[in-house]
Design a protein around this motif. Sequence first.
Motif, mmCIF file in Angstrom:
data_model
loop_
_atom_site.group_PDB
_atom_site.id
_atom_site.type_symbol
_atom_site.label_atom_id
_atom_site.label_comp_id
_atom_site.label_asym_id
_atom_site.label_seq_id
_atom_site.Cartn_x
_atom_site.Cartn_y
_atom_site.Cartn_z
ATOM 1 N N MET A 93 0.853 -1.201 0.000
ATOM 2 C CA MET A 93 0.000 0.000 0.000
ATOM 3 C C MET A 93 0.885 1.246 0.000
ATOM 4 S SD MET A 93 -3.321 -0.513 -0.103
ATOM 5 C CE MET A 93 -3.725 1.173 0.246
ATOM 6 N N THR A 94 1.317 1.625 -1.204
ATOM 7 C CA THR A 94 2.147 2.824 -1.321
ATOM 8 C C THR A 94 1.279 4.073 -1.457
ATOM 9 O OG1 THR A 94 3.482 1.352 -2.692
ATOM 10 C CG2 THR A 94 4.258 3.595 -2.462
ATOM 11 N N ALA A 95 0.036 3.881 -1.860
ATOM 12 C CA ALA A 95 -0.841 5.024 -2.145
ATOM 13 C C ALA A 95 -1.029 5.923 -0.925
ATOM 14 C CB ALA A 95 -2.200 4.523 -2.627
ATOM 15 N N VAL A 136 -3.634 7.389 0.505
ATOM 16 C CA VAL A 136 -5.101 7.342 0.500
ATOM 17 C C VAL A 136 -5.635 8.478 1.381
ATOM 18 C CG1 VAL A 136 -7.115 5.871 0.944
ATOM 19 C CG2 VAL A 136 -4.899 4.821 0.414
ATOM 20 N N ALA A 137 -6.611 9.215 0.862
ATOM 21 C CA ALA A 137 -7.189 10.289 1.673
ATOM 22 C C ALA A 137 -7.909 9.662 2.862
ATOM 23 C CB ALA A 137 -8.169 11.100 0.836
ATOM 24 N N ASP A 138 -7.596 10.142 4.059
ATOM 25 C CA ASP A 138 -8.217 9.579 5.258
ATOM 26 C C ASP A 138 -9.695 9.961 5.357
ATOM 27 O OD1 ASP A 138 -5.961 8.233 6.357
ATOM 28 O OD2 ASP A 138 -5.115 10.185 6.854
ATOM 29 N N ASN A 163 -12.770 7.723 5.528
ATOM 30 C CA ASN A 163 -12.695 6.738 4.452
ATOM 31 C C ASN A 163 -12.356 5.379 5.054
ATOM 32 O OD1 ASN A 163 -13.295 7.659 1.856
ATOM 33 N ND2 ASN A 163 -11.363 8.768 1.690
ATOM 34 N N PRO A 164 -12.652 4.295 4.335
ATOM 35 C CA PRO A 164 -12.231 2.982 4.846
ATOM 36 C C PRO A 164 -10.707 2.903 4.882
ATOM 37 C CG PRO A 164 -13.030 2.815 2.581
ATOM 38 C CD PRO A 164 -13.347 4.197 3.050
ATOM 39 N N ASP A 165 -10.155 2.226 5.900
ATOM 40 C CA ASP A 165 -8.703 2.027 5.967
ATOM 41 C C ASP A 165 -8.383 0.736 5.215
ATOM 42 O OD1 ASP A 165 -6.057 1.367 6.645
ATOM 43 O OD2 ASP A 165 -6.207 2.604 8.448
ATOM 44 N N ILE A 166 -7.885 0.886 3.999
ATOM 45 C CA ILE A 166 -7.668 -0.285 3.128
ATOM 46 C C ILE A 166 -6.592 -1.199 3.717
ATOM 47 C CG2 ILE A 166 -7.188 -1.038 0.762
ATOM 48 C CD1 ILE A 166 -7.806 1.905 -0.100
ATOM 49 N N LEU A 167 -5.513 -0.585 4.173
ATOM 50 C CA LEU A 167 -4.383 -1.376 4.696
ATOM 51 C C LEU A 167 -4.833 -2.246 5.873
ATOM 52 C CD1 LEU A 167 -1.382 -2.079 4.721
ATOM 53 C CD2 LEU A 167 -0.958 -0.010 6.057
ATOM 54 N N GLY A 188 2.871 -1.674 4.399
ATOM 55 C CA GLY A 188 2.291 -0.334 4.456
ATOM 56 C C GLY A 188 3.379 0.719 4.393
ATOM 57 N N ALA A 221 4.192 8.070 6.031
ATOM 58 C CA ALA A 221 4.828 9.356 5.732
ATOM 59 C C ALA A 221 4.679 10.218 6.984
ATOM 60 C CB ALA A 221 4.128 10.008 4.553
HETATM 61 N N1 CTP Z 1 -3.923 3.728 4.092
HETATM 62 C C1 CTP Z 1 -5.000 2.972 3.670
HETATM 63 N N2 CTP Z 1 -6.261 3.458 3.744
HETATM 64 C C2 CTP Z 1 -6.497 4.660 4.261
HETATM 65 C C3 CTP Z 1 -5.428 5.422 4.723
HETATM 66 C C4 CTP Z 1 -4.163 4.922 4.617
HETATM 67 O O1 CTP Z 1 -4.784 1.865 3.207
HETATM 68 N N3 CTP Z 1 -7.729 5.101 4.332
HETATM 69 C C5 CTP Z 1 -2.566 3.158 4.043
HETATM 70 C C6 CTP Z 1 -1.605 3.921 3.165
HETATM 71 O O2 CTP Z 1 -1.585 3.410 1.850
HETATM 72 C C7 CTP Z 1 -0.273 3.671 3.863
HETATM 73 C C8 CTP Z 1 -0.661 3.647 5.310
HETATM 74 O O3 CTP Z 1 -2.024 3.244 5.338
HETATM 75 O O4 CTP Z 1 0.270 2.436 3.510
HETATM 76 C C9 CTP Z 1 -0.511 4.992 5.948
HETATM 77 O O5 CTP Z 1 -1.182 5.044 7.108
HETATM 78 P P1 CTP Z 1 -2.086 6.295 7.491
HETATM 79 O O6 CTP Z 1 -2.904 5.897 8.655
HETATM 80 O O7 CTP Z 1 -2.789 6.889 6.366
HETATM 81 O O8 CTP Z 1 -1.052 7.318 7.818
HETATM 82 P P2 CTP Z 1 -1.427 8.760 8.101
HETATM 83 O O9 CTP Z 1 -2.596 9.242 7.318
HETATM 84 O O10 CTP Z 1 -0.175 9.488 7.933
HETATM 85 O O11 CTP Z 1 -1.933 8.583 9.582
HETATM 86 P P3 CTP Z 1 -1.881 9.690 10.671
HETATM 87 O O12 CTP Z 1 -2.579 10.836 10.058
HETATM 88 O O13 CTP Z 1 -2.603 9.068 11.798
HETATM 89 O O14 CTP Z 1 -0.419 9.877 10.898
#
Ligand code: CTP
Length: 403
Positions: free
Chosen positions: A272-274, A276-278, A305-309, A321, A324
């Motif tokens: 999961m490099t994307a 993804v908008a939270d 949004n759904p957390d795909i990872l 995962g 950043a």
């Molecule tokens: N990711 C995902 N689905 C989401 C959000 C993130 O699959 N809705 C995945 C991203 O692809 C990445 C990892 O989760 O591999 C990043 O984690 P994330 O929780 O998004 O990090 P941040 O948004 O930076 O979290 P925070 O704001 O809590 O630091």
Amino acid sequence: MDLGGRRVVVGVAGGIAAYKAAELVRALVKAGAEVRVVMTEAAQKFVTPLTMQALSQHPVATDTFDLTQEATIGHIQLADRAELLVIAPATADVIARLAHGLANDLLTTVALACRAPLLLAPAMNVNMWRHPATRANLKTLVERGVHTVGPDAGELACGWIGEGRLIEAAQIAEACGALLGPRDWAGRRVVVTAGPTFEPIDPVRFIGNRSTGKMGFAIAARAARRGAEVTLVAGPTSLPTPPGVRRVDVETARQMREATLAAVEGAAMVVMTAAVADYRPSVEAPEKLKKADLGDTPAVALMKNPDILAELKGRAPVVIGFAAETEDVERHAAEKLRQKGCDLIVANDVSEAGSGFGTDTNRVMLLGRDGSVERLPLLNKDEVAERILDRARALLGPAEAVA
Ligand code: CTP
């Protein structure tokens, strides 16, 4: 050396050393490679296309404008299918034309259209080799990522003694093998997500982020080169699809979730490099919102949004995962690894110069589920991709484990 099925294009330019290209073709074919030969007009004065055809067991391409040749081996297809383009001998003239991006014969056209690594085995008279023009041209090409092997020093065909002799065919073949790299992901399916997601506010506006997709595209490209069957789920980006990769374009996090869950079935790894908008706007306006209706301080209500990872946990043997962060990188990344239950987290400090969105380089640390922390130096994204694939490959265990 085993080059079983690797697709190599051998370019032959016009120099006395052209006869050694025949040995190179033979060595590559013997190692199992599928070799296609492209000859310049001058090269054909030194060796015949028939010789090369007999050795490569394929028709030889010599002319961009020959309709019969184009019908059987179109030059763009030739360039596109290649995993490696090696030019031996690479004469001063060909090096100059490549440095300037000319496409005035079939070989330079193929080189310009080819996205695979390019290896040059230079051969020329010592004074031509030392000439400032040749030096400058080679420097330009090397800076562009072109690889070189040789030349040797010794007695030259022109009678002079010095540097400029084509290096032995066996050594060129070895350099080809090194550039082609291992096929340690053959027989495995891999899913990579990349880029941002765009979350619509109305038909013309969206919430997005600065991700360009470079890191994910590099992982997809390298995994494919190492033999994996790759599905790349890409958010909006302008990057070209890497050779041999199946690409699924999506816009929103929900579309990315659907495409990723569909592709992960039977995959050995998902990355999961994307970015993804939270959150997404809780309502998508069906028509363009007008200032007159919004007033001076409009607010956009958001929902998660759904957390795909997190959802991918346990769906593939290796789930990776990305994190950043801008401060306390290791602690935040370790927390993310635990929360989302992945096998590896690739963490980087996006506030550091040379790391993060839009750059060609990245300094990352790899956090394993076993508590290990591996800090990598500042590397270009292709190298980071290779290191991630090495780590993930080790997690999968020996090749016999392939289903
Ligand atoms: N990711 C995902 N689905 C989401 C959000 C993130 O699959 N809705 C995945 C991203 O692809 C990445 C990892 O989760 O591999 C990043 O984690 P994330 O929780 O998004 O990090 P941040 O948004 O930076 O979290 P925070 O704001 O809590 O630091």
